[in-house]
Design a protein around this motif. Structure first.
Motif, PDB file in Angstrom:
ATOM      1  N   SER A   2      16.615  40.198  69.084  1.00  0.00           N
ATOM      2  CA  SER A   2      17.294  39.718  67.874  1.00  0.00           C
ATOM      3  C   SER A   2      16.380  39.872  66.670  1.00  0.00           C
ATOM      4  N   ALA A   3      16.921  39.611  65.487  1.00  0.00           N
ATOM      5  CA  ALA A   3      16.174  39.837  64.256  1.00  0.00           C
ATOM      6  C   ALA A   3      15.126  38.766  64.023  1.00  0.00           C
ATOM      7  N   SER A   4      15.323  37.613  64.633  1.00  0.00           N
ATOM      8  CA  SER A   4      14.325  36.570  64.434  1.00  0.00           C
ATOM      9  C   SER A   4      13.837  36.035  65.780  1.00  0.00           C
ATOM     10  N   PHE A   5      12.687  35.403  65.720  1.00  0.00           N
ATOM     11  CA  PHE A   5      12.012  34.890  66.912  1.00  0.00           C
ATOM     12  C   PHE A   5      12.457  33.438  67.107  1.00  0.00           C
ATOM     13  N   THR A   6      13.032  33.149  68.261  1.00  0.00           N
ATOM     14  CA  THR A   6      13.616  31.833  68.493  1.00  0.00           C
ATOM     15  C   THR A   6      12.810  31.036  69.519  1.00  0.00           C
ATOM     16  N   ALA A  64      -3.778  32.681  63.609  1.00  0.00           N
ATOM     17  CA  ALA A  64      -2.376  32.249  63.663  1.00  0.00           C
ATOM     18  C   ALA A  64      -2.131  31.324  64.855  1.00  0.00           C
ATOM     19  N   LEU A  65      -2.699  31.688  65.985  1.00  0.00           N
ATOM     20  CA  LEU A  65      -2.413  30.933  67.201  1.00  0.00           C
ATOM     21  C   LEU A  65      -3.119  29.584  67.208  1.00  0.00           C
ATOM     22  N   THR A  66      -4.316  29.569  66.653  1.00  0.00           N
ATOM     23  CA  THR A  66      -5.025  28.292  66.636  1.00  0.00           C
ATOM     24  C   THR A  66      -4.461  27.375  65.560  1.00  0.00           C
ATOM     25  N   ASP A  67      -3.949  27.986  64.468  1.00  0.00           N
ATOM     26  CA  ASP A  67      -3.362  27.170  63.397  1.00  0.00           C
ATOM     27  C   ASP A  67      -2.025  26.573  63.813  1.00  0.00           C
ATOM     28  N   ARG A  72       7.204  24.876  66.820  1.00  0.00           N
ATOM     29  CA  ARG A  72       7.826  25.088  65.504  1.00  0.00           C
ATOM     30  C   ARG A  72       6.882  25.863  64.585  1.00  0.00           C
ATOM     31  N   GLY A  73       5.609  25.494  64.609  1.00  0.00           N
ATOM     32  CA  GLY A  73       4.639  26.177  63.767  1.00  0.00           C
ATOM     33  C   GLY A  73       4.502  27.642  64.144  1.00  0.00           C
ATOM     34  N   LEU A  74       4.410  27.920  65.432  1.00  0.00           N
ATOM     35  CA  LEU A  74       4.221  29.305  65.880  1.00  0.00           C
ATOM     36  C   LEU A  74       5.458  30.151  65.575  1.00  0.00           C
ATOM     37  N   ILE A  75       6.633  29.572  65.811  1.00  0.00           N
ATOM     38  CA  ILE A  75       7.874  30.316  65.532  1.00  0.00           C
ATOM     39  C   ILE A  75       7.937  30.689  64.047  1.00  0.00           C
ATOM     40  N   GLY A  76       7.523  29.758  63.186  1.00  0.00           N
ATOM     41  CA  GLY A  76       7.524  30.044  61.750  1.00  0.00           C
ATOM     42  C   GLY A  76       6.587  31.188  61.405  1.00  0.00           C
ATOM     43  N   ILE A  77       5.404  31.155  61.967  1.00  0.00           N
ATOM     44  CA  ILE A  77       4.408  32.199  61.677  1.00  0.00           C
ATOM     45  C   ILE A  77       4.913  33.563  62.168  1.00  0.00           C
ATOM     46  N   VAL A  78       5.463  33.596  63.374  1.00  0.00           N
ATOM     47  CA  VAL A  78       5.953  34.860  63.918  1.00  0.00           C
ATOM     48  C   VAL A  78       7.087  35.409  63.055  1.00  0.00           C
ATOM     49  N   ASN A  79       8.011  34.550  62.653  1.00  0.00           N
ATOM     50  CA  ASN A  79       9.134  35.028  61.834  1.00  0.00           C
ATOM     51  C   ASN A  79       8.679  35.536  60.478  1.00  0.00           C
TER      52      ASN A  79
END
Lengths: 87, 407
Positions: A2-6, A64-67, A72-79
């Motif tokens: 899909s277009a976004s990471f869920t 990115a991963l440590t932050d 929720r935080g990781l999904i935001g960064i990936v998107n």
């Protein structure tokens, strides 16, 4: 893909790359639960990040991963990376 | 054992062997001489000179370990983690109820997680570094079994890994005994090796000591005129060691005590590098305050390489006299398990003490010229109160251990 990471994408990748700790239900309300409380240490997150990068053809910053302390935080960064890559 | 030294007991056994997964299955097979050696099934051996192995049957890792551990563990570590769980359960020890710093993990290893490492190296060269598992950082490493057992059971006391090929399995137990004598309450010790994969196979073949025979009953024949090298196997045993008095105070079942330990190293052949095994036997007996006459059985290293069989037979005759003690090699049923072999022999010794039999050496017809009383064919009924276990490693390592039955 899909277009976004869920959250479902993240759960699948966590399970494939690092499994699930005993007593942790990834199908529960985990968006704001810390990765530490979910039983994932830094190496599990490194493996998770590597799998996300491969699958979504993005490059995450080392920090990115440590932050990202929570799903929720990781999904935001990936998107944000996916959006930037598409732009 | 000198009167001042703390007696160290073995109170729990965890076994993963080619002729039986778990102590019960292993002993049921071993006591009657049932072999677990057969054609390699874990990879295709076409083109390889050696095609037989002892593979642990029926091990489904997901049945024994949480999913969190599966992506980060090699086969050998999965076997080791399961065997560690069984040893602790057998000792009736709940690690979560004890002080973590009072429990250590000391294992031995000969190779490491080779199958895991091979898969990740294949991904590196065929797909690129992004495809290599983050867990490659430790999953291949020879210290990984100690580390994973320590993490899983919160055992934070003195820990480490001994590397001395086959002799390392006894060296680990000796180190565990040292840690207990310095005050650690409990040490999980022993070894599980398992590298039956193309990379591991290529490494093992370099020793020149693998049997290239293809009939399981003719492939691994220690002390036989027809000896032609060994069959490799996977598995081993993990044991719970404790201060004997403390074990008795908590009402633990004591299988036996580890009363004598010794390790020696042979010099190069050009410097007359022989005699190390005999020295190890004599030092271990002295350490146990035992004379050769009180030893009821010897579990031999049993290399099945003629000059090594000769050296072992010479050492045993020098100490015990011609046919002076029953000798056996149950590893003829499992193949040589590298570091795992000697801890498994120690477990077998304790089971033999409990039942009053000596398990047989299978398939070998001993060359009378060696002057050994080799127990062959059938198990022999015998009271086993004191036993000697021998283990050698490639390159000159010799180790010996003396065990006594519980009172």
């Amino acid at each position: 893909m899909s277009a976004s990471f869920t959250l479902d994408d993240l759960k699948r990748i966590l399970l494939e790359g690092a499994g699930a700790a005993e007593g942790v239900d990834l199908d529960g309300d985990i968006l704001d639960t810390s990765f530490t409380d979910l039983g994932y240490e830094s190496l599990a997150l490194l493996e998770t990040g590597s799998r996300i990068e491969r699958e979504w053809a993005i490059t995450l910053d080392d920090s990115a991963l440590t932050d990202a302390a929570t799903p929720r935080g990781l999904i935001g960064i990936v998107n944000r990376h996916i959006t930037a890559a598409a732009a | 054992m000198s009167p001042a030294a703390t007696s160290v007991a073995i109170t729990g056994l965890g076994v993963a062997a080619p002729n039986g997964l778990g102590t019960e299955d292993y002993w049921a097979a071993t006591r009657v001489g049932k072999s677990g050696i057969g054609p390699v099934s874990r990879f295709r051996t076409d083109g390889y000179p050696a095609t037989l192995a002892g593979e642990v049957p029926g091990f489904e890792a997901a049945d024994h370990l949480p999913s969190r551990l599966l992506p980060q563990t090699d086969h050998m570590t999965r076997l080791a983690l399961a065997a560690a769980d069984w040893a602790l359960a057998d000792a009736d020890v709940d690690p979560s109820a004890r002080d973590g710093f009072d429990m250590g993990v000391i294992t031995a290893a000969s190779s490491g997680g080779f199958e895991f490492g091979q898969n990740e190296l294949r991904k590196l060269w065929s797909q690129g570094s992004q495809h290599v598992s983050a867990y490659q950082s430790f999953a291949w490493f020879y210290a990984v079994n100690s580390g994973q057992i320590s993490i899983r059971n919160n055992m934070k006391g003195p820990s480490g890994v001994l590397v001395a090929d086959g002799a390392g399995g006894l060296d680990a137990l000796a180190q565990a005994r040292r840690a207990i004598r310095k005050g650690t309450g409990l040490v999980l010790s022993g070894a599980v090796d398992a590298s039956i994969c193309p990379w591991g196979w290529a490494a093992m073949l370099t020793s020149g000591r693998l049997s290239t025979r293809d009939r399981p009953e003719r492939a691994f024949l220690p002390f036989d005129r027809d000896a032609s090298g060994h069959v490799p196997g996977e598995g081993g045993a993990l044991l719970v060691l404790e201060d004997t008095k403390a074990a008795r105070r908590r009402g633990a079942h004591v299988y036996g005590t580890l009363d004598g330990c010794a390790s020696t190293f042979d010099a190069a052949p050009s410097r007359d590098g022989t005699g190390g095994l005999e020295r190890a036997i004599r030092i271990a007996l002295a350490d146990a305050d035992a004379t050769p006459a009180v030893v009821d059985v010897v579990f031999a290293d049993a290399a099945a390489v003629p000059e090594l069989d000769r050296a072992e037979a010479d050492a045993l005759r020098a100490v015990f006299g011609e046919r002076g003690v029953p000798v056996t090699a149950p590893k003829t049923m499992t193949g040589r398990l590298y570091s795992g072999a000697a801890p498994l022999d120690v477990a077998t010794t304790l089971l033999a003490m409990a039942e009053g039999i000596i398990p047989p050496t299978v398939h070998s017809r001993p060359d009378p010229g060696y002057g050994l009383d080799l127990v062959t064919g059938e198990p022999r009924t015998a009271e086993v109160r004191c036993a000697l276990v021998l283990a050698r490693g490639h390159g000159g390592f010799n180790s010996a251990a003396v065990l006594r039955a519980a009172d």
